[in-house]
Design a protein around this motif. Structure first.
Motif, PDB file in Angstrom:
ATOM      1  N   GLY A  47      19.280  49.634  51.694  1.00 26.96           N
ATOM      2  CA  GLY A  47      18.700  50.958  51.849  1.00 26.96           C
ATOM      3  C   GLY A  47      19.316  51.734  53.002  1.00 26.96           C
ATOM      4  N   PHE A  48      19.781  51.013  54.030  1.00 28.42           N
ATOM      5  CA  PHE A  48      20.355  51.667  55.208  1.00 28.42           C
ATOM      6  C   PHE A  48      21.825  51.996  54.998  1.00 28.42           C
ATOM      7  CE2 PHE A  48      21.429  51.789  59.866  1.00 28.42           C
ATOM      8  CZ  PHE A  48      20.545  52.799  60.201  1.00 28.42           C
ATOM      9  N   PHE A  49      22.529  51.164  54.238  1.00 30.72           N
ATOM     10  CA  PHE A  49      23.952  51.383  53.952  1.00 30.72           C
ATOM     11  C   PHE A  49      24.178  51.452  52.438  1.00 30.72           C
ATOM     12  CE2 PHE A  49      24.174  49.276  58.154  1.00 30.72           C
ATOM     13  CZ  PHE A  49      24.960  50.196  58.845  1.00 30.72           C
ATOM     14  N   PRO A  50      23.560  52.414  51.747  1.00 32.53           N
ATOM     15  CA  PRO A  50      23.659  52.441  50.279  1.00 32.53           C
ATOM     16  C   PRO A  50      25.080  52.618  49.769  1.00 32.53           C
ATOM     17  CG  PRO A  50      22.712  54.497  51.105  1.00 32.53           C
ATOM     18  CD  PRO A  50      22.761  53.546  52.263  1.00 32.53           C
ATOM     19  N   ASP A  51      25.883  53.421  50.451  1.00 33.02           N
ATOM     20  CA  ASP A  51      27.254  53.641  49.980  1.00 33.02           C
ATOM     21  C   ASP A  51      28.063  52.347  50.013  1.00 33.02           C
ATOM     22  OD1 ASP A  51      26.596  56.268  49.634  1.00 33.02           O
ATOM     23  OD2 ASP A  51      27.586  56.987  51.456  1.00 33.02           O
ATOM     24  N   ALA A  52      27.861  51.555  51.059  1.00 30.49           N
ATOM     25  CA  ALA A  52      28.591  50.292  51.184  1.00 30.49           C
ATOM     26  C   ALA A  52      28.220  49.345  50.049  1.00 30.49           C
ATOM     27  CB  ALA A  52      28.310  49.637  52.526  1.00 30.49           C
ATOM     28  N   PHE A  53      26.941  49.302  49.692  1.00 29.52           N
ATOM     29  CA  PHE A  53      26.509  48.416  48.602  1.00 29.52           C
ATOM     30  C   PHE A  53      27.003  48.925  47.258  1.00 29.52           C
ATOM     31  CE2 PHE A  53      23.957  46.518  51.812  1.00 29.52           C
ATOM     32  CZ  PHE A  53      23.631  45.257  51.350  1.00 29.52           C
ATOM     33  N   ALA A  54      27.053  50.243  47.084  1.00 29.99           N
ATOM     34  CA  ALA A  54      27.576  50.796  45.835  1.00 29.99           C
ATOM     35  C   ALA A  54      29.049  50.427  45.666  1.00 29.99           C
ATOM     36  CB  ALA A  54      27.398  52.313  45.823  1.00 29.99           C
ATOM     37  N   GLN A  55      29.815  50.522  46.758  1.00 31.24           N
ATOM     38  CA  GLN A  55      31.228  50.138  46.699  1.00 31.24           C
ATOM     39  C   GLN A  55      31.370  48.636  46.482  1.00 31.24           C
ATOM     40  OE1 GLN A  55      33.726  51.892  49.866  1.00 31.24           O
ATOM     41  NE2 GLN A  55      32.019  53.266  50.281  1.00 31.24           N
ATOM     42  N   ALA A  56      30.515  47.853  47.132  1.00 28.99           N
ATOM     43  CA  ALA A  56      30.585  46.392  46.999  1.00 28.99           C
ATOM     44  C   ALA A  56      30.332  45.952  45.565  1.00 28.99           C
ATOM     45  CB  ALA A  56      29.577  45.738  47.939  1.00 28.99           C
ATOM     46  N   SER A  57      29.475  46.668  44.854  1.00 29.03           N
ATOM     47  CA  SER A  57      29.136  46.288  43.477  1.00 29.03           C
ATOM     48  C   SER A  57      30.324  46.394  42.537  1.00 29.03           C
ATOM     49  CB  SER A  57      27.986  47.167  42.959  1.00 29.03           C
ATOM     50  OG  SER A  57      28.411  48.509  42.780  1.00 29.03           O
ATOM     51  N   ARG A  58      31.351  47.120  42.971  1.00 33.09           N
ATOM     52  CA  ARG A  58      32.538  47.287  42.129  1.00 33.09           C
ATOM     53  C   ARG A  58      33.640  46.292  42.490  1.00 33.09           C
ATOM     54  NH1 ARG A  58      30.859  52.748  43.060  1.00 33.09           N
ATOM     55  NH2 ARG A  58      32.333  53.036  44.780  1.00 33.09           N
ATOM     56  N   LEU A  59      33.357  45.397  43.441  1.00 29.77           N
ATOM     57  CA  LEU A  59      34.343  44.412  43.882  1.00 29.77           C
ATOM     58  C   LEU A  59      33.945  43.018  43.417  1.00 29.77           C
ATOM     59  CD1 LEU A  59      34.790  45.600  47.590  1.00 29.77           C
ATOM     60  CD2 LEU A  59      36.342  46.033  45.698  1.00 29.77           C
ATOM     61  N   GLY A  60      34.872  42.247  42.944  1.00 31.39           N
ATOM     62  CA  GLY A  60      34.606  40.859  42.605  1.00 31.39           C
ATOM     63  C   GLY A  60      34.545  40.003  43.858  1.00 31.39           C
ATOM     64  N   VAL A  61      33.767  38.932  43.812  1.00 28.48           N
ATOM     65  CA  VAL A  61      33.586  38.076  44.985  1.00 28.48           C
ATOM     66  C   VAL A  61      34.914  37.456  45.431  1.00 28.48           C
ATOM     67  CG1 VAL A  61      32.420  36.049  45.911  1.00 28.48           C
ATOM     68  CG2 VAL A  61      31.201  37.596  44.373  1.00 28.48           C
ATOM     69  N   ALA A  62      35.647  36.845  44.510  1.00 28.79           N
ATOM     70  CA  ALA A  62      36.898  36.171  44.862  1.00 28.79           C
ATOM     71  C   ALA A  62      37.910  37.159  45.430  1.00 28.79           C
ATOM     72  CB  ALA A  62      37.477  35.461  43.645  1.00 28.79           C
ATOM     73  N   ALA A  63      38.033  38.322  44.793  1.00 30.13           N
ATOM     74  CA  ALA A  63      38.989  39.331  45.257  1.00 30.13           C
ATOM     75  C   ALA A  63      38.592  39.845  46.637  1.00 30.13           C
ATOM     76  CB  ALA A  63      39.055  40.485  44.264  1.00 30.13           C
ATOM     77  N   ALA A  64      37.294  40.029  46.863  1.00 32.31           N
ATOM     78  CA  ALA A  64      36.820  40.505  48.160  1.00 32.31           C
ATOM     79  C   ALA A  64      37.139  39.488  49.258  1.00 32.31           C
ATOM     80  CB  ALA A  64      35.320  40.770  48.107  1.00 32.31           C
ATOM     81  N   ARG A  65      36.991  38.212  48.960  1.00 33.93           N
ATOM     82  CA  ARG A  65      37.275  37.185  49.962  1.00 33.93           C
ATOM     83  C   ARG A  65      38.772  37.135  50.294  1.00 33.93           C
ATOM     84  NH1 ARG A  65      33.169  32.182  48.212  1.00 33.93           N
ATOM     85  NH2 ARG A  65      31.254  33.405  48.492  1.00 33.93           N
TER      86      ARG A  65
END
Length: 203
Positions: A161-179
């Motif tokens: 709720g405090f960083f909604p934009d960051a979570f919206a962007q994170a939802s478009r990233l795969g876990v393995a690729a993000a790591r």
């Protein structure tokens, strides 16, 4: 050399992920100030004000007593790299304690809460569940209860709720690729990041 809040933000933006104090493989803000052993005193308010102003992220992701700063650019990648952040799923997988889940659900229901108003069971240490919830990006500091001696404290609220934009962007990233991206961005090995940030192993 870091001697102002603006220079602190610029440093965090440059390195992406860093510690507040020395003692980790990460670069630290304290080591890059002119104040030596007094750096923590001089930068005390920066860590909270810059986070609450949403100029960077600050929290105990590296573990209890080891807070870190994260640039807003890197924050979505770090959230995605953590993987599942549903508190009930994490509890079922034994990755979240019952106390931590209770605190999280209380904040979900009530909105931002001061630490002293959270429903801790009797004789329970307050720090471990708060750290655990921060490491999974479930809660974060969203305000202060005061700035003077005896009143300084935090309001805890939903991180999404405090960083909604960051979570919206994170939802478009795969876990393995993000790591992988995080390892490249920080020059730390994926194995070290997995251990330090307590990532769940991918099958």
């Amino acid at each position: 050399m870091i001697s102002t809040p603006e220079e602190c933000v610029a440093f965090v933006n440059e390195v992406g992920l860093c510690a507040w104090s020395p003692g980790t493989p990460l670069p630290s803000v304290a080591e890059n100030t002119p104040w030596g052993d007094q750096a923590m005193l001089h930068t005390w308010f920066w860590k909270d004000d810059l986070h609450i102003e949403k100029r960077l992220y600050y929290g105990q992701l590296w573990g209890a007593g080891t807070p870190v700063f994260v640039s807003l650019e890197l924050l979505p990648t770090l959230i995605a790299a953590q993987g599942d952040c549903d508190p009930r799923d994490l509890y079922e997988k034994n990755r979240l304690t019952r106390v931590a889940l209770t605190l999280c659900e209380h904040i979900e229901a009530q909105g931002p809460c001061a630490k002293k108003s959270l429903p801790y069971p009797p004789n329970t240490s307050q720090t471990p569940p708060l750290v655990q919830l921060q490491q999974h990006f479930l809660i974060t500091k969203v305000g202060l209860t005061g700035r003077g001696r005896g009143t300084y404290g935090y309001l805890w609220g939903s991180c999404s709720g405090f960083f909604p934009d960051a979570f919206a962007q994170a939802s478009r990233l795969g876990v393995a690729a993000a790591r992988q991206q995080l390892a490249q961005r920080t020059t730390l090995s994926e194995a070290l990041l997995q251990k330090s940030l307590r990532w769940q192993r991918l099958d």
